[in-house]
Design an enzyme around this catalytic site. Structure first.
Site, PDB file in Angstrom:
ATOM      1  N   SER A  36       0.818  -1.215   0.000  1.00  0.00           N
ATOM      2  CA  SER A  36       0.000   0.000   0.000  1.00  0.00           C
ATOM      3  C   SER A  36       0.850   1.263   0.000  1.00  0.00           C
ATOM      4  CB  SER A  36      -0.902   0.020   1.234  1.00  0.00           C
ATOM      5  OG  SER A  36      -1.694  -1.134   1.262  1.00  0.00           O
ATOM      6  N   GLY A  37       1.860   1.320   0.854  1.00  0.00           N
ATOM      7  CA  GLY A  37       2.671   2.531   0.977  1.00  0.00           C
ATOM      8  C   GLY A  37       3.549   2.740  -0.243  1.00  0.00           C
ATOM      9  N   THR A  60       1.049  -6.702   2.217  1.00  0.00           N
ATOM     10  CA  THR A  60       0.394  -7.426   3.312  1.00  0.00           C
ATOM     11  C   THR A  60      -1.107  -7.183   3.312  1.00  0.00           C
ATOM     12  OG1 THR A  60       2.378  -7.249   4.657  1.00  0.00           O
ATOM     13  CG2 THR A  60       0.326  -7.710   5.821  1.00  0.00           C
ATOM     14  N   CYS A  61      -1.504  -5.939   3.193  1.00  0.00           N
ATOM     15  CA  CYS A  61      -2.922  -5.608   3.328  1.00  0.00           C
ATOM     16  C   CYS A  61      -3.778  -6.382   2.340  1.00  0.00           C
ATOM     17  CB  CYS A  61      -3.110  -4.102   3.146  1.00  0.00           C
ATOM     18  SG  CYS A  61      -4.828  -3.610   3.090  1.00  0.00           S
ATOM     19  N   CYS A 103      -5.317  -7.365   5.759  1.00  0.00           N
ATOM     20  CA  CYS A 103      -6.629  -6.722   5.954  1.00  0.00           C
ATOM     21  C   CYS A 103      -7.728  -7.268   5.042  1.00  0.00           C
ATOM     22  CB  CYS A 103      -6.531  -5.222   5.695  1.00  0.00           C
ATOM     23  SG  CYS A 103      -5.010  -4.468   6.264  1.00  0.00           S
ATOM     24  N   LYS A 146      -8.547 -11.064   5.386  1.00  0.00           N
ATOM     25  CA  LYS A 146      -9.081 -11.175   6.766  1.00  0.00           C
ATOM     26  C   LYS A 146     -10.532 -10.728   6.816  1.00  0.00           C
ATOM     27  CE  LYS A 146      -9.311  -7.848   9.094  1.00  0.00           C
ATOM     28  NZ  LYS A 146      -8.250  -7.175   9.836  1.00  0.00           N
ATOM     29  N   GLY A 163      -2.517 -11.611  22.007  1.00  0.00           N
ATOM     30  CA  GLY A 163      -3.718 -10.895  22.458  1.00  0.00           C
ATOM     31  C   GLY A 163      -3.932  -9.611  21.703  1.00  0.00           C
ATOM     32  N   TYR A 183      -4.372  -7.507  17.678  1.00  0.00           N
ATOM     33  CA  TYR A 183      -5.347  -7.478  16.588  1.00  0.00           C
ATOM     34  C   TYR A 183      -5.507  -8.856  15.926  1.00  0.00           C
ATOM     35  CZ  TYR A 183      -5.164  -2.298  15.880  1.00  0.00           C
ATOM     36  OH  TYR A 183      -5.257  -0.944  15.979  1.00  0.00           O
ATOM     37  N   GLU A 187      -8.760 -11.211  16.126  1.00  0.00           N
ATOM     38  CA  GLU A 187      -9.587 -11.299  14.915  1.00  0.00           C
ATOM     39  C   GLU A 187      -9.673 -12.748  14.425  1.00  0.00           C
ATOM     40  OE1 GLU A 187      -9.027  -6.801  13.115  1.00  0.00           O
ATOM     41  OE2 GLU A 187      -7.851  -8.403  12.236  1.00  0.00           O
ATOM     42  N   GLY A 192       2.878 -10.419  16.913  1.00  0.00           N
ATOM     43  CA  GLY A 192       3.538  -9.244  16.375  1.00  0.00           C
ATOM     44  C   GLY A 192       4.234  -9.545  15.054  1.00  0.00           C
ATOM     45  N   THR A 229      -2.270   0.033   7.436  1.00  0.00           N
ATOM     46  CA  THR A 229      -2.260   0.383   6.015  1.00  0.00           C
ATOM     47  C   THR A 229      -2.478   1.881   5.770  1.00  0.00           C
ATOM     48  OG1 THR A 229      -3.052  -1.805   5.462  1.00  0.00           O
ATOM     49  CG2 THR A 229      -3.419  -0.090   3.810  1.00  0.00           C
ATOM     50  N   HIS A 265     -32.614   8.410  14.412  1.00  0.00           N
ATOM     51  CA  HIS A 265     -33.423   7.429  15.124  1.00  0.00           C
ATOM     52  C   HIS A 265     -34.168   6.528  14.151  1.00  0.00           C
ATOM     53  CE1 HIS A 265     -35.683   5.907  18.510  1.00  0.00           C
ATOM     54  NE2 HIS A 265     -36.773   6.045  17.817  1.00  0.00           N
ATOM     55  N   GLU A 322     -27.238   6.503  17.962  1.00  0.00           N
ATOM     56  CA  GLU A 322     -27.862   7.702  18.545  1.00  0.00           C
ATOM     57  C   GLU A 322     -27.495   7.819  20.028  1.00  0.00           C
ATOM     58  OE1 GLU A 322     -32.298   7.653  19.048  1.00  0.00           O
ATOM     59  OE2 GLU A 322     -32.107   5.673  18.140  1.00  0.00           O
TER      60      GLU A 322
HETATM   61  P1  NDP Z   1       0.084  -6.835  18.067  1.00  0.00           P
HETATM   62  O1  NDP Z   1       1.260  -6.015  18.362  1.00  0.00           O
HETATM   63  O2  NDP Z   1      -1.242  -6.174  17.907  1.00  0.00           O
HETATM   64  O3  NDP Z   1      -0.082  -7.936  19.199  1.00  0.00           O
HETATM   65  C1  NDP Z   1       0.935  -8.819  19.496  1.00  0.00           C
HETATM   66  C2  NDP Z   1       0.460  -9.672  20.639  1.00  0.00           C
HETATM   67  O4  NDP Z   1       1.368 -10.727  20.852  1.00  0.00           O
HETATM   68  C3  NDP Z   1       0.345  -8.895  21.926  1.00  0.00           C
HETATM   69  O5  NDP Z   1      -0.799  -9.350  22.592  1.00  0.00           O
HETATM   70  C4  NDP Z   1       1.624  -9.257  22.654  1.00  0.00           C
HETATM   71  O6  NDP Z   1       1.506  -9.225  24.037  1.00  0.00           O
HETATM   72  C5  NDP Z   1       1.820 -10.687  22.209  1.00  0.00           C
HETATM   73  N1  NDP Z   1       3.210 -11.104  22.207  1.00  0.00           N
HETATM   74  C6  NDP Z   1       4.268 -10.455  21.707  1.00  0.00           C
HETATM   75  N2  NDP Z   1       5.393 -11.173  21.866  1.00  0.00           N
HETATM   76  C7  NDP Z   1       5.018 -12.307  22.487  1.00  0.00           C
HETATM   77  C8  NDP Z   1       5.741 -13.445  22.934  1.00  0.00           C
HETATM   78  N3  NDP Z   1       7.051 -13.563  22.752  1.00  0.00           N
HETATM   79  N4  NDP Z   1       5.048 -14.421  23.536  1.00  0.00           N
HETATM   80  C9  NDP Z   1       3.718 -14.328  23.715  1.00  0.00           C
HETATM   81  N5  NDP Z   1       2.999 -13.278  23.316  1.00  0.00           N
HETATM   82  C10 NDP Z   1       3.642 -12.274  22.711  1.00  0.00           C
HETATM   83  O7  NDP Z   1       0.495  -7.678  16.789  1.00  0.00           O
HETATM   84  P2  NDP Z   1      -0.340  -8.569  15.782  1.00  0.00           P
HETATM   85  O8  NDP Z   1       0.572  -9.643  15.386  1.00  0.00           O
HETATM   86  O9  NDP Z   1      -1.659  -8.919  16.355  1.00  0.00           O
HETATM   87  O10 NDP Z   1      -0.559  -7.567  14.597  1.00  0.00           O
HETATM   88  C11 NDP Z   1       0.535  -6.857  14.005  1.00  0.00           C
HETATM   89  C12 NDP Z   1       0.107  -5.478  13.623  1.00  0.00           C
HETATM   90  O11 NDP Z   1      -0.719  -5.533  12.484  1.00  0.00           O
HETATM   91  C13 NDP Z   1      -0.716  -4.774  14.690  1.00  0.00           C
HETATM   92  O12 NDP Z   1       0.099  -4.058  15.562  1.00  0.00           O
HETATM   93  C14 NDP Z   1      -1.618  -3.879  13.914  1.00  0.00           C
HETATM   94  O13 NDP Z   1      -1.060  -2.606  13.850  1.00  0.00           O
HETATM   95  C15 NDP Z   1      -1.688  -4.515  12.526  1.00  0.00           C
HETATM   96  N6  NDP Z   1      -3.034  -5.087  12.318  1.00  0.00           N
HETATM   97  C16 NDP Z   1      -4.096  -4.240  12.248  1.00  0.00           C
HETATM   98  C17 NDP Z   1      -5.359  -4.742  12.059  1.00  0.00           C
HETATM   99  C18 NDP Z   1      -6.527  -3.815  11.996  1.00  0.00           C
HETATM  100  O14 NDP Z   1      -6.328  -2.631  11.787  1.00  0.00           O
HETATM  101  N7  NDP Z   1      -7.740  -4.292  12.210  1.00  0.00           N
HETATM  102  C19 NDP Z   1      -5.603  -6.167  11.924  1.00  0.00           C
HETATM  103  C20 NDP Z   1      -4.405  -6.959  12.050  1.00  0.00           C
HETATM  104  C21 NDP Z   1      -3.185  -6.425  12.237  1.00  0.00           C
HETATM  105  P3  NDP Z   1       1.609  -7.877  24.902  1.00  0.00           P
HETATM  106  O15 NDP Z   1       0.304  -7.176  24.736  1.00  0.00           O
HETATM  107  O16 NDP Z   1       1.841  -8.367  26.283  1.00  0.00           O
HETATM  108  O17 NDP Z   1       2.774  -7.124  24.347  1.00  0.00           O
END
Ligand code: NDP
Length: 462
Positions: A15-16, A42-43, A48, A51, A178, A180, A184, A265, A314, A439, A444
């Protein structure tokens, strides 16, 4: 003869990168983009877009159930994963084609090759065994999932990339993370009938989002039968002789599932890119270091999008590309604006959010007012579906400015876009109060919360 083959060479057709290339080409610059895989990044290819298609697919199950309360008799339903995959692949193919042809339409050149930087102005196209030169280079190579190499048995796990290409839908899955992607995909798989467990190391999923939404989403996911286990993680994964995976949790528990997915991540794509050859500096995690204008430490080399590990979204990469073109070619130095980015989590129910969470607002503002409502949306009445919709405004008690707007429920992502405009423009709570309700809608409620649910002073609830 021009000194360089191109005015601008973009590495990465996501995208970028594509936005930067198209904008520069439209300005008459000689531009090329190199993409080693498929245009769209990726997107479009493995993020995105597919997904969201999966999200739609996974929502029909509830829609069939809800229809009954509205008088419909729904016959036998059956879900066919290969049909969804084929339809998804066709759509992604169409979009990838559009991304590529749009570069040409703008006057740029789309090249299919891996590109490696050999010097500040030199790029090697490895698939074509040739070298080109450019006055400026933009690195927009994105990122890839962290495959957790330190965990024994990580090779037995999926990431989102493989999840988009699974040959068959698993009967059970355990997802680590935990954020996105974990949240999702947990909802997608659950909606498609997969026995799903989400395992997250922290206290509550979706760190950084407003706590009310995090708790409510967690509860609603569990109420649907999706297992959410916080304060735990995987220490190792094994493949069993029957092909199933066995995850050893830190808590001592074991999880057996058809598939284990890691969503922990994403890492920037800078390996073997030649950054060292050009002297481009990376940070400790391998992301390209840039200044406020997306410029690297090498004067004519820029980087944008996920490879810089700023905000991995994105629209942010696209915004960075637009700012870069303004800065470099239009004589308007423009810094990307990262304040108040509206975002959505396509969980089920969805989250749509913009601005500060209650906790963040309390750190930055002395007097904070919270307007909060949780209600059963009308759509859920006749269907009998449980699950509340949650709306919350975080307001600066002194200036009355709305600092954050948070929604959990139907179409929350769509709402976040519109709320984003208002919050970005500096809307006040008085503006909300003065706005006539539409409404009957769920939204609302956003303009009819006249009294604060509670007030906070220096973070303490009054
Ligand atoms: P995120 O950064 O959102 O989440 C990573 C998760 O993994 C966190 O819960 C983190 O825990 C956990 N984590 C990181 N390292 C470890 C580890 N070593 N062991 C166990 N758990 C770990 O990354 P995602 O992979 O979910 O997504 C990547 C990026 O893509 C996002 O940051 C987002 O910006 C983008 N995205 C956006 C979407 C949207 O706009 N709807 C949809 C999907 C992706 P902790 O919280 O403790 O750090």
């Amino acid at each position: 003869m021009a000194e360089f083959d191109y005015d601008l060479f973009v590495i990465g057709g996501g995208s970028g990168g594509v936005r930067a290339a198209r904008r520069a080409a439209q300005l008459g610059k000689r531009v090329a983009v190199a993409e080693e895989y498929r245009y769209g990044g990726t997107c479009v290819i493995r993020g995105c877009v597919p997904k969201k298609l999966f999200v739609y697919a996974s929502q029909f199950h509830e829609a069939f159930e809800d229809a009954v309360g509205y008088g419909w008799t729904v016959g036998e339903t059956r879900f066919d994963w290969p049909t969804l995959m084929a339809a998804k692949d066709k759509e992604i193919g169409r979009l990838a084609g559009l991304y590529e042809t749009n570069i040409g339409k703008a006057g740029g050149e789309a090249i299919h090759s891996r590109a490696v930087i050999e010097g500040p102005h030199t790029i090697r196209l490895t698939d074509q065994d040739r070298t080109v030169t450019a006055e400026r280079i933009v690195i927009a190579t994105g990122g890839r999932p962290n495959r957790h190499p330190a965990m024994p048995g990580a090779e037995h796990c999926l990431t989102s990339e493989e999840a988009f290409h699974l040959e068959r839908l698993p009967e059970s899955i355990a997802i680590l993370g935990g954020g996105y992607i974990a949240v999702e995909f947990a909802n997608i798989f659950h909606g498609l009938g997969v026995d799903t467990t989400l395992v997250y190391r922290g206290q509550e999923i979706l760190q950084g989002f407003d706590d009310d939404l995090r708790h409510e989403l967690h509860q609603q996911m569990e109420a649907k039968g999706l297992r959410v286990r916080c304060c735990d993680t995987f220490e190792a994964v094994e493949e069993r002789p029957d092909g199933k995976r066995l995850a050893f949790c830190k808590s001592g528990e074991h999880i057996v599932a058809d598939e284990i997915m890691l969503a922990i991540g994403r890492n920037p794509n800078t390996e073997n890119l030649g950054c060292e050859a050009a002297g481009v500096e990376l940070d400790a995690r391998g992301a390209i270091i840039v200044d406020d204008y997306s410029r690297t430490n090498v004067e004519n080399i820029y980087a944008l999008g996920d490879v810089t590990h700023r905000v991995q979204l994105t629209p942010v990469a696209i915004h960075e590309a637009m700012c870069l073109i303004d800065t470099v070619y239009l004589g308007k130095p423009t810094k990307p604006d990262y304040e108040t980015i509206a975002t959505a989590v396509f969980s089920q129910p969805e989250i749509g959010t913009v601005g500060l969470s209650e906790a963040e607002a309390c750190k930055r503002f002395e007097n904070v007012e919270i307007y909060r409502t949780a209600f059963r949306p009308m759509k859920n009445t006749l269907s009998g579906r449980e699950g509340k919709m949650l709306m919350k405004l975080v307001v600066d008690g002194d200036s009355r400015r709305v600092l954050g707007a948070h929604v959990l429920g139907h179409d929350a992502g769509e709402l976040a876009q519109v709320l984003g405009v208002a919050v970005k423009a500096g809307v006040t709570k008085d503006d909300f109060d003065a706005t006539m309700a539409v409404h009957p809608t769920a939204s609302e409620e956003l303009v009819t919360m006249y009294e604060p649910s509670y007030r906070l002073k220096n973070g303490e609830r009054l």
